[in-house]
Design an enzyme around this catalytic site. Sequence first.
Site, PDB file in Angstrom:
ATOM      1  N   GLY A  93      -4.990  -1.632  -2.802  1.00 31.08           N
ATOM      2  CA  GLY A  93      -4.156  -2.565  -2.382  1.00 31.08           C
ATOM      3  C   GLY A  93      -3.815  -2.810  -1.059  1.00 31.08           C
ATOM      4  O   GLY A  93      -2.825  -3.570  -0.564  1.00 31.08           O
ATOM      5  N   HIS A 100       0.956   3.188   6.312  1.00 27.41           N
ATOM      6  CA  HIS A 100       2.628   2.710   6.166  1.00 27.41           C
ATOM      7  C   HIS A 100       3.203   3.075   5.064  1.00 27.41           C
ATOM      8  O   HIS A 100       2.493   2.972   4.144  1.00 27.41           O
ATOM      9  CB  HIS A 100       2.609   1.369   6.576  1.00 27.41           C
ATOM     10  CG  HIS A 100       1.911   0.471   5.806  1.00 27.41           C
ATOM     11  ND1 HIS A 100       0.600   0.298   6.122  1.00 27.41           N
ATOM     12  CD2 HIS A 100       2.119  -0.540   4.855  1.00 27.41           C
ATOM     13  CE1 HIS A 100       0.071  -0.786   5.310  1.00 27.41           C
ATOM     14  NE2 HIS A 100       0.807  -1.045   4.332  1.00 27.41           N
TER      15      HIS A 100
HETATM   16  P1  AMP Z   1      -0.288  -2.964   2.124  1.00 26.14           P
HETATM   17  O1  AMP Z   1      -0.876  -4.072   1.233  1.00 26.14           O
HETATM   18  O2  AMP Z   1       0.268  -1.662   1.652  1.00 26.14           O
HETATM   19  O3  AMP Z   1      -1.305  -2.672   3.235  1.00 26.14           O
HETATM   20  O4  AMP Z   1       1.023  -3.789   2.915  1.00 26.14           O
HETATM   21  C1  AMP Z   1       0.955  -4.604   4.068  1.00 26.14           C
HETATM   22  C2  AMP Z   1       2.208  -5.167   4.162  1.00 26.14           C
HETATM   23  O5  AMP Z   1       2.565  -5.556   5.640  1.00 26.14           O
HETATM   24  C3  AMP Z   1       2.661  -6.230   3.116  1.00 26.14           C
HETATM   25  O6  AMP Z   1       3.665  -6.181   2.300  1.00 26.14           O
HETATM   26  C4  AMP Z   1       2.725  -7.447   4.202  1.00 26.14           C
HETATM   27  O7  AMP Z   1       3.570  -8.342   3.846  1.00 26.14           O
HETATM   28  C5  AMP Z   1       3.312  -6.711   5.416  1.00 26.14           C
HETATM   29  N1  AMP Z   1       3.054  -7.502   6.665  1.00 26.14           N
HETATM   30  C6  AMP Z   1       1.838  -8.208   7.127  1.00 26.14           C
HETATM   31  N2  AMP Z   1       2.122  -8.564   8.383  1.00 26.14           N
HETATM   32  C7  AMP Z   1       3.363  -8.332   8.508  1.00 26.14           C
HETATM   33  C8  AMP Z   1       4.143  -8.518   9.917  1.00 26.14           C
HETATM   34  N3  AMP Z   1       3.689  -9.229  10.969  1.00 26.14           N
HETATM   35  N4  AMP Z   1       5.488  -8.086   9.686  1.00 26.14           N
HETATM   36  C9  AMP Z   1       6.046  -7.334   8.922  1.00 26.14           C
HETATM   37  N5  AMP Z   1       5.220  -7.076   7.735  1.00 26.14           N
HETATM   38  C10 AMP Z   1       3.971  -7.653   7.878  1.00 26.14           C
END
Ligand code: AMP
Length: 115
Positions: A93, A100
């Site tokens: 996912g 991160h």
């Molecule tokens: P993943 O699915 O583990 O790659 O999670 C990526 C996360 O990044 C998601 O929970 C998004 O809501 C978050 N995200 C995307 N763009 C931003 C942003 N500009 N600032 C903070 N969080 C973000």
Amino acid sequence: MSDCLFCKIVEGTIPARKVYEDDQVVAFHDIQPQAPVHLLVIPKKHIATMNDCEAEDAALLGHLLLSAKQIAKEANLEETGYRLVNNCGHDGGQVVFHIHWHILGGEKLAALNPS
Ligand code: AMP
Ligand code: ZN
């Protein structure tokens, strides 16, 4: 990486609600929180996925996890607990390809293996 969203947050060219920063890691609020507390902890170094981590990244990854513990404590999650999640690749996912860790807490989270 010039086209990486999280590298831009590290550089400050895209805004984020930062809660912690040092020479190696940054933590900030997730833009679409999935829990009352939803923070992201990232290394400043661009590494796309867990699959791209090398032995030379061991100290950085250790520092990131210990920072996550401290960030969770400062978000008042130490006693109630929290979930620390890394999504890797398509089936995991992962949407943003700069590694991160999600810190999720502030409520009882759904079990991963409900019985
Ligand atoms: P993943 O699915 O583990 O790659 O999670 C990526 C996360 O990044 C998601 O929970 C998004 O809501 C978050 N995200 C995307 N763009 C931003 C942003 N500009 N600032 C903070 N969080 C973000
Ligand atoms: Zn990046």
